[in-house]
Motif scaffolding. Structure first.
Motif, short mmCIF file in Angstrom:
data_model
loop_
_atom_site.label_atom_id
_atom_site.label_comp_id
_atom_site.label_asym_id
_atom_site.label_seq_id
_atom_site.Cartn_x
_atom_site.Cartn_y
_atom_site.Cartn_z
N ARG A 84 -0.65 1.69 14.18
CA ARG A 84 -1.98 2.16 13.82
C ARG A 84 -2.59 1.40 12.65
N PHE A 85 -1.76 1.04 11.68
CA PHE A 85 -2.23 0.36 10.47
C PHE A 85 -1.79 -1.09 10.49
N THR A 86 -2.60 -1.95 9.88
CA THR A 86 -2.28 -3.36 9.73
C THR A 86 -2.59 -3.81 8.32
N ILE A 87 -1.61 -4.41 7.67
CA ILE A 87 -1.82 -4.98 6.34
C ILE A 87 -2.04 -6.48 6.49
N ALA A 144 2.80 0.31 3.64
CA ALA A 144 2.93 -1.03 4.19
C ALA A 144 3.12 -2.03 3.06
N VAL A 145 3.72 -3.17 3.39
CA VAL A 145 3.94 -4.23 2.41
C VAL A 145 3.83 -5.57 3.10
N ILE A 146 3.42 -6.60 2.35
CA ILE A 146 3.24 -7.93 2.89
C ILE A 146 3.72 -8.95 1.86
N TRP A 186 0.85 -1.18 0.00
CA TRP A 186 0.00 0.00 0.00
C TRP A 186 0.88 1.24 0.00
N PHE A 187 0.53 2.19 -0.83
CA PHE A 187 1.19 3.48 -0.93
C PHE A 187 0.13 4.57 -0.86
N ARG A 188 0.56 5.79 -0.59
CA ARG A 188 -0.39 6.89 -0.57
C ARG A 188 0.26 8.15 -1.12
N GLN A 189 -0.59 9.05 -1.60
CA GLN A 189 -0.11 10.30 -2.15
C GLN A 189 -1.08 11.41 -1.77
#
Length: 123
Positions: free
Chosen positions: A67-70, A49-51, A36-39
């Motif tokens: 805070r975030f979970t992938i 995040a990456v899995i 996941w990426f964001r802009q």
């Protein structure tokens, strides 16, 4: 190459939660590394995040750790991003991405991208 479609974005109050989903298609989805990426407006696209292919390994940007979970469900060809304790600075377009190799955090290493889903966190 896999095809990816994000969903689950929207407007949420600071401190709230959202779960993003990314549905994939293609023969190699279950073996792909997913990220996941964001802009945000005026900013470069950044790693979130990456899995790995099995879901056994994950890595997060410092800004979202805790805070975030992938997670992923290969049986459903889906990767998720659970976002808790959201802050206004999390506002961005969120993209999922895939690559055929091991875990990487650089956007240039990912070869398949979704169209993005908007996440807006109000103060």
């Amino acid at each position: 190459q896999v095809q990816l479609v994000e969903s689950g974005g929207g407007l949420v109050q600071a401190g709230g939660s959202l779960r993003l989903s990314c549905a994939g298609s293609g023969r190699t989805f279950s073996s792909a590394t997913l990220g996941w990426f964001r802009q945000a407006p005026g900013k470069e696209r950044e790693f979130v995040a990456v899995i790995n292919w099995s879901g056994g390994y994950a890595y997060y940007a410092d800004s979202v750790k805790g805070r975030f979970t992938i997670s992923r469900d290969n049986a459903k060809n889906t990767v998720f991003l659970q976002m808790n304790s959201l802050k206004s600075e999390d506002t961005a377009v969120y993209y999922c991405a895939a690559r055929g190799g091991t875990i990487q955090t650089s956007s240039s290493a990912f070869t398949s991208w979704g169209q993005g889903t908007q996440v807006t966190v109000s103060s």
